[in-house]
Write a protein that holds these residues in place. Structure first.
Motif, mmCIF file in Angstrom:
data_model
loop_
_atom_site.group_PDB
_atom_site.id
_atom_site.type_symbol
_atom_site.label_atom_id
_atom_site.label_comp_id
_atom_site.label_asym_id
_atom_site.label_seq_id
_atom_site.Cartn_x
_atom_site.Cartn_y
_atom_site.Cartn_z
ATOM 1 N N TYR A 109 0.923 -1.201 -0.094
ATOM 2 C CA TYR A 109 -0.025 0.060 0.028
ATOM 3 C C TYR A 109 0.804 1.205 -0.007
ATOM 4 C CZ TYR A 109 -3.341 -3.405 1.643
ATOM 5 O OH TYR A 109 -4.227 -4.575 2.000
ATOM 6 N N ALA A 110 2.229 1.052 0.404
ATOM 7 C CA ALA A 110 2.812 2.295 0.586
ATOM 8 C C ALA A 110 4.260 1.611 0.541
ATOM 9 C CB ALA A 110 2.574 3.112 1.845
ATOM 10 N N THR A 111 5.151 2.922 0.610
ATOM 11 C CA THR A 111 6.768 2.189 0.383
ATOM 12 C C THR A 111 7.483 3.263 1.236
ATOM 13 O OG1 THR A 111 6.579 2.033 -1.999
ATOM 14 C CG2 THR A 111 8.667 2.123 -1.225
ATOM 15 N N PRO A 112 8.399 2.690 1.961
ATOM 16 C CA PRO A 112 8.765 1.312 2.248
ATOM 17 C C PRO A 112 7.649 0.546 3.169
ATOM 18 C CG PRO A 112 10.307 2.499 3.557
ATOM 19 C CD PRO A 112 9.396 3.574 2.807
ATOM 20 N N GLN A 113 7.397 -0.716 3.004
ATOM 21 C CA GLN A 113 6.350 -1.247 3.732
ATOM 22 C C GLN A 113 6.624 -2.582 3.706
ATOM 23 O OE1 GLN A 113 2.115 -1.336 2.309
ATOM 24 N NE2 GLN A 113 1.793 -0.062 4.052
ATOM 25 N N ASN A 114 6.312 -3.537 4.854
ATOM 26 C CA ASN A 114 6.241 -4.775 4.914
ATOM 27 C C ASN A 114 4.693 -5.153 5.568
ATOM 28 O OD1 ASN A 114 8.439 -6.259 4.313
ATOM 29 N ND2 ASN A 114 9.634 -5.264 5.982
#
Length: 323
Positions: A109-114
């Motif tokens: 859904y976004a960056t950076p993201q886990n």
């Protein structure tokens, strides 16, 4: 509806789906360091599944004198999986479903993201999946949060020319740190603030000073105590820093810059004083040059939680580059 119309609609759906995914992943993720969003229905959260999540992801941080959670947990029911929640840097989605499955999606859904997805047919299946995958999840989150902290600091970091020249290593230190002690083989960098201070120590010595075949932890304690006895003192010259072995000590054998490294976490104390706090040290073995680089980060913040101060120091020290 004819085949042409169906094909056209399919292309439109795919186009908008791809556009939405691209738009989502281009958003920058937000959130405090070491904070995670748990998306789970209230019924599961208030039962044994929620207990398991809390026990694992809010367990105490290693090496702190007082218990503080590894991560700050924010729980949201599944029906609010939109808006600001999807911008969180770390999201764990736990739900019941038709299959037992664990997956990780980067920058969903976004960056950076886990985004970690845990789906189970039953409560027992969810508990099993959580138990099995927690070590991997925590490792990934820790790596991502260190990177996020480094990104947060990047505009304030500068390579210390003094350290570079003196020790043949690159260490990016926040501009807010200044030299408290600087001599031929030892430097102490310190940042003072209203509620306390953070410090970084750097020194080097011959590899022969440490017997890597013996008890390394005991030797690291002696090295740390000798540094404290010589350099880190209170108002009274007889009051020096030492490792308080009444608190647990943690030793990790790893590699840094492709070099054997021992990471130690524990508690320091100032002799005959009420001053104490956590420390983290890196003993980096350079076999080719027959020397050891020893880095230490420690803080003194008596009125605040110490986890994030130590996390900042760890994010700085882990980026060292030995030339």
């Amino acid at each position: 509806m004819n085949k042409t119309a169906i094909l056209f609609l399919s292309v439109v759906v795919i186009f908008f789906s791809c556009s939405k995914k691209k738009e989502d992943s281009s958003r920058h993720s937000t959130g405090k360091i070491n904070a995670i969003s748990i998306v789970i229905d209230n019924q599961l959260w208030n039962g044994v599944v929620g207990d398991s999540i809390r026990n694992k992801f809010a367990s105490p941080v290693e090496g702190l004198p007082k218990e503080e959670p590894i991560f700050d947990i924010n729980q949201y029911p599944a029906n609010v999986m939109e808006g600001f929640v999807t911008k969180s840097r770390v999201i764990i989605v736990v739900k019941k479903g038709a299959e037992n499955r664990f997956s990780v999606q980067k920058n969903q859904y976004a960056t950076p993201q886990n985004v970690f997805h845990i789906t189970g047919k039953s409560v027992s299946a969810l508990l099993e999946l959580i138990e099995k995958n927690t070590p991997d999840i925590i490792q990934r989150i820790r790596k991502g949060e260190l990177a996020a902290h480094q990104e947060l600091l990047k505009d304030s970091l500068v390579i210390s020319k003094t350290i570079q020249k003196q020790f043949q290593l690159d260490l990016k230190v926040p501009k807010s740190y200044s030299f408290s002690i600087k001599n031929n083989n030892f430097v102490w960098l310190k940042r003072e603030f209203a509620s306390g201070s953070s410090s970084i120590l750097v020194t080097q010595f011959p590899i022969s000073n440490v017997n890597l075949e013996a008890n390394v932890l005991n030797q690291i304690v002696k090295i740390q105590d000798s540094i404290g006895a010589e350099y880190i003192k209170g108002q009274d010259s007889s009051s020096n820093m030492y490792v308080d072995v009444s608190y647990p000590l943690y030793l990790l054998k790893t590699t840094l810059n492709d070099k054997l490294t021992y990471v130690t976490k524990g508690t320091w104390r100032l002799k005959d004083s009420f001053m104490f706090g956590p420390f983290i040290s890196y003993l980096i073995v350079d076999s080719k040059k027959s020397k050891i680089t020893y880095l230490v980060g420690f803080c003194y913040v008596p009125s605040k939680d110490k986890r994030d101060f130590m996390h900042e120091l760890e994010s700085v020290l882990k980026e060292v580059r030995i030339n």
